[in-house]
Structure formats: C-alpha cells, structure tokens
Scaffold this motif. Sequence first.
Motif, PDB file in Angstrom:
ATOM      1  N   GLY B  73       0.743  -1.203  -0.154  1.00  0.00           N
ATOM      2  CA  GLY B  73       0.028  -0.038   0.042  1.00  0.00           C
ATOM      3  C   GLY B  73       0.747   1.248   0.023  1.00  0.00           C
ATOM      4  N   PHE B  74       1.949   1.064   0.691  1.00  0.00           N
ATOM      5  CA  PHE B  74       2.706   2.457   0.817  1.00  0.00           C
ATOM      6  C   PHE B  74       3.435   2.828  -0.534  1.00  0.00           C
ATOM      7  CE2 PHE B  74       2.949   1.169   5.481  1.00  0.00           C
ATOM      8  CZ  PHE B  74       2.485   2.619   5.830  1.00  0.00           C
ATOM      9  N   GLU B  79       3.248   6.203  -5.578  1.00  0.00           N
ATOM     10  CA  GLU B  79       2.983   6.306  -6.967  1.00  0.00           C
ATOM     11  C   GLU B  79       1.904   7.033  -7.398  1.00  0.00           C
ATOM     12  OE1 GLU B  79       5.147   1.766  -7.696  1.00  0.00           O
ATOM     13  OE2 GLU B  79       2.894   1.872  -7.755  1.00  0.00           O
ATOM     14  N   ILE B  80       0.678   6.841  -6.812  1.00  0.00           N
ATOM     15  CA  ILE B  80      -0.476   7.540  -6.966  1.00  0.00           C
ATOM     16  C   ILE B  80      -0.394   8.854  -6.860  1.00  0.00           C
ATOM     17  CG2 ILE B  80      -2.783   7.933  -6.074  1.00  0.00           C
ATOM     18  CD1 ILE B  80      -3.090   5.206  -5.455  1.00  0.00           C
ATOM     19  N   LYS B  81       0.389   9.426  -5.541  1.00  0.00           N
ATOM     20  CA  LYS B  81       0.552  10.800  -5.102  1.00  0.00           C
ATOM     21  C   LYS B  81       1.676  11.523  -6.089  1.00  0.00           C
ATOM     22  CE  LYS B  81      -2.635  11.008  -2.381  1.00  0.00           C
ATOM     23  NZ  LYS B  81      -3.936  12.004  -2.719  1.00  0.00           N
ATOM     24  N   THR B  82       2.582  10.687  -6.906  1.00  0.00           N
ATOM     25  CA  THR B  82       3.458  11.259  -7.730  1.00  0.00           C
ATOM     26  C   THR B  82       2.942  11.264  -9.089  1.00  0.00           C
ATOM     27  OG1 THR B  82       4.736   9.406  -7.543  1.00  0.00           O
ATOM     28  CG2 THR B  82       5.438  11.081  -6.214  1.00  0.00           C
ATOM     29  N   ILE B  89      -6.670  12.387  -6.376  1.00  0.00           N
ATOM     30  CA  ILE B  89      -7.916  11.781  -5.964  1.00  0.00           C
ATOM     31  C   ILE B  89      -7.847  11.486  -4.210  1.00  0.00           C
ATOM     32  CG2 ILE B  89      -8.957   9.332  -6.086  1.00  0.00           C
ATOM     33  CD1 ILE B  89      -7.522   9.228  -8.920  1.00  0.00           C
ATOM     34  N   PRO B  90      -8.613  11.631  -3.729  1.00  0.00           N
ATOM     35  CA  PRO B  90      -8.496  11.335  -2.191  1.00  0.00           C
ATOM     36  C   PRO B  90      -8.326   9.868  -1.908  1.00  0.00           C
ATOM     37  CG  PRO B  90     -10.785  12.169  -2.456  1.00  0.00           C
ATOM     38  CD  PRO B  90     -10.035  12.288  -3.652  1.00  0.00           C
ATOM     39  N   VAL B  91      -7.307   9.763  -0.994  1.00  0.00           N
ATOM     40  CA  VAL B  91      -7.050   8.370  -0.528  1.00  0.00           C
ATOM     41  C   VAL B  91      -7.178   8.260   0.801  1.00  0.00           C
ATOM     42  CG1 VAL B  91      -5.333   6.618  -0.535  1.00  0.00           C
ATOM     43  CG2 VAL B  91      -5.280   7.902  -2.435  1.00  0.00           C
ATOM     44  N   MET B 107      -0.082   9.225   6.558  1.00  0.00           N
ATOM     45  CA  MET B 107      -0.284  10.809   6.563  1.00  0.00           C
ATOM     46  C   MET B 107       0.781  11.577   5.839  1.00  0.00           C
ATOM     47  SD  MET B 107      -3.470  10.992   7.883  1.00  0.00           S
ATOM     48  CE  MET B 107      -4.418  10.841   9.029  1.00  0.00           C
ATOM     49  N   SER B 108       2.049  11.165   6.020  1.00  0.00           N
ATOM     50  CA  SER B 108       2.893  12.220   5.322  1.00  0.00           C
ATOM     51  C   SER B 108       2.780  11.991   3.803  1.00  0.00           C
ATOM     52  CB  SER B 108       4.324  12.160   5.775  1.00  0.00           C
ATOM     53  OG  SER B 108       4.686  10.704   5.345  1.00  0.00           O
ATOM     54  N   LEU B 109       2.371  11.119   3.425  1.00  0.00           N
ATOM     55  CA  LEU B 109       2.140  10.722   2.047  1.00  0.00           C
ATOM     56  C   LEU B 109       0.861  11.062   1.552  1.00  0.00           C
ATOM     57  CD1 LEU B 109       3.733   6.905   1.754  1.00  0.00           C
ATOM     58  CD2 LEU B 109       4.525   9.044   0.640  1.00  0.00           C
TER      59      LEU B 109
END
Lengths: 331, 135
Positions: B73-74, B79-82, B89-91, B107-109
């Motif tokens: 997941g991390f 990958e989603i956030k970059t 998209i809210p995760v 949270m930091s991601l």
Amino acid sequence: MSFLNEQWNEILFKFKSLPPEYHFYFIVGLSLLVVVMVLVRSAELSKIRWQLQEQIQELDKTAKTLIRRDFERNQFSEQLRLMDEAKTYFITVAAHQLRTPLSAIKWALKFLLNGDAGELVPAQKEYIKSIYETNENIIKLVNDLLDISRIESGRFEYSFKEGDVAEVMAMVVSLFSLVAQNKNIKLTFEKPVGVSGVVKFDAEKIQMVLENLVGNAINYTPAGGQVTVSLAEDSDKIKISVTDTGIGIAARDLPQLFSKFFRLDSAVKMVPNGTGLGLFISKSIVLRHGGNIDVKSEVGRGSVFMFDLPKKEPVASGSADVGLKKFIGNK
Amino acid sequence: MSEVEQQIVAPAPGDVVLVVEDDAFLRRMLTEKLHKEGLNVFEATNGTEAHESLNKQTPNIILLDLMMPGTDGFQLLREIKTDAKTKDIPVMVLSNLGEKEHIERAMSLGVVDYMIKAHFVLDEIVSKIKSILNK
C-alpha cells in the motif's frame, strides 16, 4: 646463665686444645655449611620467583578471560536487543494478522445484526450479539498486547500538553453513563469548587487510565451500587480517585493487582472476558507522568483507586522513567 | 451518529470508489455495502491491479489497504501521489496496521484519513467515505 657460660667456656677450651688440623677441618666444614645454606636459599628464592611468574601468567589469563567475557556480554546484550526487536516485530505482524479475520467477523456479524442478510429471530440475534461481544473482547486483547509490547520496548509515545484533566474525567463519565444506567449504577463526577485539574499531561493516555478504572468500577459493582469519580488538588499535584461500592479486593491480593495478566478469581467470576492488562497499562501510564497509582479496598464494601499527576512538567523529571522502568522490570 | 449522517448525506449518483484490498471476504463485504449505498465500485486485489484500474477510470475516492502481496500500500500510495493524473484523488487508508509510525507515514504521503478496520463497523466506514466525497 653462669652455668651456660661455664659450659660454653669449657667447649671453647676443649676446641682450642684440639690439634690445629682439626681447626682447619672445622673452618672448611663451616664454610661448606654456609655455601650449602646459600645454595638452598637461592634455590628457594628462584622457586618463589618461578611461582610468582606463574601467578602473573595466571592473572594475565584471568584478565584476558574477563576482557573476553565483557566482549561476549556486549555481544549478548546486542543479541538480546535484536531478540527484543524481533519480538516487537512479531507482535506487530501477529496483531495485524489477527485483526484481519477479526474485522471480517466484526463486519459480517454487524451485517447480520443489521438485518442486511434477512431478519433474525430474537434467539438468533442474542447469539450473534454474544459472538460480536466476544469478538470485540479479542480485538481489545490484541490492542492491549500491542500497547504492552510498546510499553516494554519503550515505544509507547507520549505527548504532554497543558490541559484540564477535569474535562477528560467529565468526558469519560459521560461515555460510561449509559452503561452505568443500564446496570442501575449511580455514576457521578465530583469536582469541588475552586479545584483546578490543569496540568501538563497526555490526554489520550489519561483517558485510557480513566476508562479502565471507571470500566472496572462499573464491572465489579453490583446493581444498585454507586461509582464516584472525583478530583482534588494539593500544592504540587492533582489527585484523581474512582470510588465504588463493589465486591472489593482482599488485602492479600492487593500487591499483585497491577501485575500483567493478574486476575482475581472473584473478578473472573463476575467478568469472564477481562484481559488482566488494564491496570498494568494504567500504572505504566501514571508512572510515566511522574505520578503514582494506589488502591484501598475492603471485601464486600468497595474499592478506591486513586492516582495523582504532578503539577510540574512530567517530562522534565528523569525520575518518572526510572520508576516506570523499575515497574516493568526492563533494562 | 453514523446512521444520522447517512440519512443526511446522500452520495452523488455515480460516485466511483476504488477498493484496493487483498482479503477476498473483506473486499466482498465492502463492495456489497458500498453498492447498497448507491456507489459504483471497482476492485483491485493488489498494486498492479490498482494501476490497471486507474488507467481505465478515475475514481472519486480510493480505499487503500496497506499490507498486500507484491506492491504494498505504501508504495502504491507514493505512486498515486506522484502521478499528475491521480495525485488529486482522495485516498483513505483502511488497514489493520495501526502503529503510530504507519499512520504518520501514510499521513505524510497525503492520505485524507486512516481507519483501522478492526476498530470500525462498515456503517462508520461508509459515513467517513461519504463525508470525504461531499467535501
């Protein structure tokens, strides 16, 4: 004396009257004796020297052994540290692996209880409720074990902020008001006028302590009883107490009360699902704040659990950590 | 409280949820519940499937498990956030990992919320999803 002198004079006279060659033999004999004595003495000395050297070697060996042992001990403590880390990792992963099926059971049972899979007859509903409660207890046990693993490995993190403990107390009392009401127990919060509960503390952790103490008080008090949560204050600390009119605890059981997994027979009879971890966790939390927790009780009359929190900043005093480490028997 | 919230906040019809969850039974219950609430659901059982799904459609919210075989997941979250296409998209993390370090890392991601599965029932989880969708 005079007799000895006479004898000696006689011997000397006899010796002098001997022929001169006897004088020569005597001198040679005496010299030989001295030489032999010197030789014997030096042999003894060299033996002592040899023994000393042996002892020095022995000492040297001992010193080397000690150095090696120290090294081994360091290695051993490193191994212990690694084992401790492995244990923590194991508990974390095991907790995760346990929680997955437990959450599946929780969701599915709630699904059934909501009637999402068809209406249940009352008896079915009762059984499923019981299973749901049991499952909740296992989840609680997993959480407690995680907390204990955190406490013991020093990873139970605290954030101390200034706030009013009275607010947390009022919240916990309102949280339990329905449970108490259902059991016909009068639950009240007493705070004398002018008493302030403002200290630096970790609100989340103190809430855990209060939930534990109030929950226990309600659990171990028969219907019709009373549970009182109250706040007092003196010059250097605030004092919180939870008083109940419950079954009470025998004096001989009091010393073990805060030990891990310790549960009284009478407690098991009344609340079979307890984990025996709540008071251990509570005491750890109070000690970490630099406070103390104690209990007074009388069988059949009730119990008072009280703890205090210092007004001075808890993180500033290193003694808090010493007390905590002594309690959990760690390092 | 959750029931009240449910009645007040109805989901916009056609809101799409991507559920990334490796446990088949949990995934099935989540999907069933979300369908019942009028949401469209796409499922992924691991990071690779999540990427495939994200290439085809853009969901309104992603429910993300953390411990999964393969891409965990991390990594997927990073990958989603970059990726410019998916970073807004809210995760919401829905995991049974609950150590402080995991929560802080997530949270930091940039996740919007972090729920420990064993601590909530589906009604509470759905309420949270709806409140995020209505922001």
